[in-house]
Design a protein around this motif. Structure first.
Motif, PDB file in Angstrom:
ATOM      1  N   ASP A   1       0.800  -1.219   0.000  1.00 19.73           N
ATOM      2  CA  ASP A   1       0.000   0.000   0.000  1.00 19.73           C
ATOM      3  C   ASP A   1       0.836   1.274   0.000  1.00 19.73           C
ATOM      4  O   ASP A   1       0.303   2.359   0.182  1.00 19.73           O
ATOM      5  CB  ASP A   1      -0.988  -0.018   1.177  1.00 19.73           C
ATOM      6  CG  ASP A   1      -2.064  -1.074   0.961  1.00 19.73           C
ATOM      7  OD1 ASP A   1      -2.539  -1.196  -0.188  1.00 19.73           O
ATOM      8  OD2 ASP A   1      -2.403  -1.791   1.924  1.00 19.73           O
ATOM      9  N   GLY A   2       2.157   1.150  -0.168  1.00 18.49           N
ATOM     10  CA  GLY A   2       2.964   2.358  -0.344  1.00 18.49           C
ATOM     11  C   GLY A   2       4.063   2.542   0.672  1.00 18.49           C
ATOM     12  O   GLY A   2       4.382   1.628   1.439  1.00 18.49           O
ATOM     13  N   TYR A   3       4.631   3.738   0.666  1.00 19.42           N
ATOM     14  CA  TYR A   3       5.798   4.063   1.487  1.00 19.42           C
ATOM     15  C   TYR A   3       5.496   3.876   2.972  1.00 19.42           C
ATOM     16  O   TYR A   3       4.547   4.453   3.506  1.00 19.42           O
ATOM     17  CB  TYR A   3       6.241   5.514   1.241  1.00 19.42           C
ATOM     18  CG  TYR A   3       7.469   5.897   2.045  1.00 19.42           C
ATOM     19  CD1 TYR A   3       8.747   5.609   1.583  1.00 19.42           C
ATOM     20  CD2 TYR A   3       7.339   6.525   3.280  1.00 19.42           C
ATOM     21  CE1 TYR A   3       9.864   5.932   2.324  1.00 19.42           C
ATOM     22  CE2 TYR A   3       8.460   6.855   4.032  1.00 19.42           C
ATOM     23  CZ  TYR A   3       9.713   6.558   3.546  1.00 19.42           C
ATOM     24  OH  TYR A   3      10.817   6.877   4.290  1.00 19.42           O
ATOM     25  N   GLY A   4       6.312   3.060   3.609  1.00 14.85           N
ATOM     26  CA  GLY A   4       6.210   2.934   5.060  1.00 14.85           C
ATOM     27  C   GLY A   4       5.041   2.090   5.550  1.00 14.85           C
ATOM     28  O   GLY A   4       4.858   1.932   6.744  1.00 14.85           O
ATOM     29  N   ILE A   5       4.256   1.548   4.619  1.00 10.91           N
ATOM     30  CA  ILE A   5       3.112   0.746   5.068  1.00 10.91           C
ATOM     31  C   ILE A   5       3.514  -0.734   5.075  1.00 10.91           C
ATOM     32  O   ILE A   5       4.009  -1.268   4.090  1.00 10.91           O
ATOM     33  CB  ILE A   5       1.868   1.000   4.186  1.00 10.91           C
ATOM     34  CG1 ILE A   5       1.504   2.484   4.322  1.00 10.91           C
ATOM     35  CG2 ILE A   5       0.705   0.111   4.613  1.00 10.91           C
ATOM     36  CD1 ILE A   5       0.425   2.944   3.383  1.00 10.91           C
ATOM     37  N   ILE A   6       3.328  -1.356   6.232  1.00 11.73           N
ATOM     38  CA  ILE A   6       3.860  -2.690   6.465  1.00 11.73           C
ATOM     39  C   ILE A   6       2.721  -3.686   6.525  1.00 11.73           C
ATOM     40  O   ILE A   6       1.886  -3.620   7.427  1.00 11.73           O
ATOM     41  CB  ILE A   6       4.626  -2.723   7.812  1.00 11.73           C
ATOM     42  CG1 ILE A   6       5.563  -1.515   7.923  1.00 11.73           C
ATOM     43  CG2 ILE A   6       5.408  -4.021   7.948  1.00 11.73           C
ATOM     44  CD1 ILE A   6       6.185  -1.371   9.298  1.00 11.73           C
ATOM     45  N   ASN A   7       2.670  -4.602   5.559  1.00  7.86           N
ATOM     46  CA  ASN A   7       1.608  -5.601   5.621  1.00  7.86           C
ATOM     47  C   ASN A   7       2.038  -6.763   6.534  1.00  7.86           C
ATOM     48  O   ASN A   7       3.208  -6.902   6.879  1.00  7.86           O
ATOM     49  CB  ASN A   7       1.179  -6.034   4.211  1.00  7.86           C
ATOM     50  CG  ASN A   7       2.235  -6.861   3.507  1.00  7.86           C
ATOM     51  OD1 ASN A   7       2.948  -7.644   4.148  1.00  7.86           O
ATOM     52  ND2 ASN A   7       2.348  -6.709   2.201  1.00  7.86           N
ATOM     53  N   PRO A   8       1.092  -7.605   6.944  1.00  6.59           N
ATOM     54  CA  PRO A   8       1.405  -8.686   7.888  1.00  6.59           C
ATOM     55  C   PRO A   8       2.482  -9.641   7.377  1.00  6.59           C
ATOM     56  O   PRO A   8       3.260 -10.180   8.165  1.00  6.59           O
ATOM     57  CB  PRO A   8       0.073  -9.417   8.051  1.00  6.59           C
ATOM     58  CG  PRO A   8      -0.967  -8.461   7.608  1.00  6.59           C
ATOM     59  CD  PRO A   8      -0.336  -7.548   6.616  1.00  6.59           C
ATOM     60  N   GLU A   9       2.562  -9.820   6.066  1.00  2.00           N
ATOM     61  CA  GLU A   9       3.585 -10.726   5.512  1.00  2.00           C
ATOM     62  C   GLU A   9       4.984 -10.150   5.699  1.00  2.00           C
ATOM     63  O   GLU A   9       5.945 -10.892   5.922  1.00  2.00           O
ATOM     64  CB  GLU A   9       3.338 -10.933   4.016  1.00  2.00           C
ATOM     65  CG  GLU A   9       2.009 -11.588   3.755  1.00  2.00           C
ATOM     66  CD  GLU A   9       2.108 -12.580   2.623  1.00  2.00           C
ATOM     67  OE1 GLU A   9       3.228 -12.944   2.233  1.00  2.00           O
ATOM     68  OE2 GLU A   9       1.049 -12.983   2.136  1.00  2.00           O
ATOM     69  N   ILE A  10       5.091  -8.839   5.575  1.00  2.00           N
ATOM     70  CA  ILE A  10       6.398  -8.196   5.785  1.00  2.00           C
ATOM     71  C   ILE A  10       6.787  -8.335   7.257  1.00  2.00           C
ATOM     72  O   ILE A  10       7.930  -8.671   7.579  1.00  2.00           O
ATOM     73  CB  ILE A  10       6.368  -6.716   5.345  1.00  2.00           C
ATOM     74  CG1 ILE A  10       6.104  -6.611   3.842  1.00  2.00           C
ATOM     75  CG2 ILE A  10       7.680  -6.015   5.703  1.00  2.00           C
ATOM     76  CD1 ILE A  10       5.897  -5.201   3.323  1.00  2.00           C
ATOM     77  N   LEU A  11       5.836  -8.119   8.150  1.00  2.00           N
ATOM     78  CA  LEU A  11       6.117  -8.277   9.586  1.00  2.00           C
ATOM     79  C   LEU A  11       6.604  -9.689   9.876  1.00  2.00           C
ATOM     80  O   LEU A  11       7.541  -9.893  10.641  1.00  2.00           O
ATOM     81  CB  LEU A  11       4.857  -8.000  10.411  1.00  2.00           C
ATOM     82  CG  LEU A  11       4.538  -6.536  10.721  1.00  2.00           C
ATOM     83  CD1 LEU A  11       3.307  -6.458  11.601  1.00  2.00           C
ATOM     84  CD2 LEU A  11       5.721  -5.828  11.378  1.00  2.00           C
ATOM     85  N   LYS A  12       5.967 -10.660   9.248  1.00  2.00           N
ATOM     86  CA  LYS A  12       6.363 -12.051   9.459  1.00  2.00           C
ATOM     87  C   LYS A  12       7.780 -12.289   8.956  1.00  2.00           C
ATOM     88  O   LYS A  12       8.580 -12.961   9.612  1.00  2.00           O
ATOM     89  CB  LYS A  12       5.378 -12.986   8.732  1.00  2.00           C
ATOM     90  CG  LYS A  12       4.926 -14.142   9.606  1.00  2.00           C
ATOM     91  CD  LYS A  12       3.793 -14.901   8.962  1.00  2.00           C
ATOM     92  CE  LYS A  12       4.311 -16.158   8.289  1.00  2.00           C
ATOM     93  NZ  LYS A  12       3.259 -16.857   7.524  1.00  2.00           N
ATOM     94  N   THR A  13       8.089 -11.715   7.791  1.00  2.00           N
ATOM     95  CA  THR A  13       9.451 -11.829   7.246  1.00  2.00           C
ATOM     96  C   THR A  13      10.465 -11.228   8.208  1.00  2.00           C
ATOM     97  O   THR A  13      11.517 -11.820   8.477  1.00  2.00           O
ATOM     98  CB  THR A  13       9.538 -11.105   5.873  1.00  2.00           C
ATOM     99  OG1 THR A  13       8.613 -11.698   4.985  1.00  2.00           O
ATOM    100  CG2 THR A  13      10.940 -11.169   5.294  1.00  2.00           C
TER     101      THR A  13
END
Ligand SMILES: *Cc1c(COP(=O)(O)O)cnc(C)c1O
Length: 318
Positions: A246-258
């Protein structure tokens, strides 16, 4: 050749030969690609006898933190033009205040004019300001990553390996431009893949292309004297905008998991805006294209203070 940062193999179950180059460990101001660029800016500032530094970026900016640190170390005034849209308090903004830099906060549409006005005002007050573009954009920033590319080549030679793919987070684009210029100058054949953290194509890629052309100049030739064509430049510039979310600085749950997985498995801190997004994007891309048996290098471009901004999102939630 002295290398600024360490490269080593990760013990991955998923990828056969995954290496990481730790630009986050550059031994200055929490490291990162902005620290590598800042070393070169520092030389310019010293050479030109400037007495203050002006740059721009948000309160999250790693670039502004490193530049503020550099200016403070030599007792120079530092002014940062900041867009009011992204001016919340972060670890980087707190550090910038510790370094005594002055923030001028304006609406994003006023940034350009405010920079011009600030430079004019400083000059009229008898100062000699040195201006640095946001993110360390420009040929000096590109040069820093041509140098990094040479370090990668040196590592390959010493360790008898050739990376088929190099992945990293691409933002304002000079990290990527420098790596691609290094590749073009050496006439190497491999994929250098910038994972966009915010910009979409075609603009994101165009900015990288402009930086490459600007650095190489008119009628460029490789180190061996062969001419570098526009087709070569186009061919080597791979800018993926599929993992922006969703853009700059927005962290989806998959990124958090990574981020959590990489922290636990390798003891390496990634952030949600840049390196976490890039590592996640790389993993997806490698899976989707069946590249798990390739020799892959991930460049950790830094952003450690952002990791701590994101820590409360990881803690208990991810
Ligand atoms: C700025 C930044 C990038 C992007 O670098 P560019 O040269 O602007 O493309 C990537 N990672 C981190 C941690 C950064 O701070």
């Amino acid at each position: 050749m002295d290398k600024m940062t360490l490269t080593y193999k990760l013990d991955s179950d998923e990828f056969k030969n995954l290496y990481m180059k730790r630009e986050d460990m550059i031994p200055y101001s929490f490291g990162g690609n902005k620290a590598r660029k800042a070393v070169l800016f520092q030389k310019e500032v010293r050479k030109g006898d400037y007495d203050c530094v002006v740059t721009y970026g948000s309160s999250h900016s790693n670039h502004c933190r490193v530049i503020a640190n550099m200016a403070a170390a030599s007792g120079k005034k530092c002014i940062i033009i900041e867009p009011s849209e992204v001016s919340d308090e972060t670890n980087n903004s707190r550090l910038i205040e510790v370094f005594g830099a002055e923030f001028i906060t304006v609406h994003v549409s006023e940034v350009r004019k405010t920079i011009d006005d600030t430079l004019e005002r400083l000059k009229s007050e008898g100062h000699k300001p040195y201006f640095i573009m946001g993110g360390g954009h420009g040929n000096i920033g590109t040069q820093a990553y041509v140098n990094c590319y040479r370090e990668i080549k040196e590592f390959e030679k010493e360790n008898d390996i050739k990376f088929d793919y190099i992945f990293f987070a691409s933002g304002t684009g000079t990290t990527q431009a420098g790596l691609v210029c290094g590749q073009l100058l050496e006439e190497d054949d491999r994929k250098i893949v910038g994972i966009s953290i915010a910009r979409k194509n075609p603009r994101g890629r165009d900015v990288v292309l402009e930086s490459i052309r600007d650095y190489l100049g008119k009628d460029p030739v490789s180190l061996s004297g062969r001419s570098i064509t526009e087709a070569d430049i186009q061919d080597k510039t791979i800018f993926l905008d599929d993992y922006i979310g969703d853009g700059y600085g927005i962290i989806n749950p998959e990124i958090l998991k990574t981020i959590k997985t990489v922290l636990i498995k390798y003891g390496v801190a990634l952030d949600g805006t840049y390196t976490g997004k890039a590592f996640w994007g790389m993993s997806q891309y490698v899976r989707q294209n069946n590249l798990a048996d390739k020799n892959i290098l991930f460049i950790h471009t830094g952003g450690t203070p952002l990791f701590f901004d994101d820590l409360n999102k990881l803690w208990r939630k991810a």
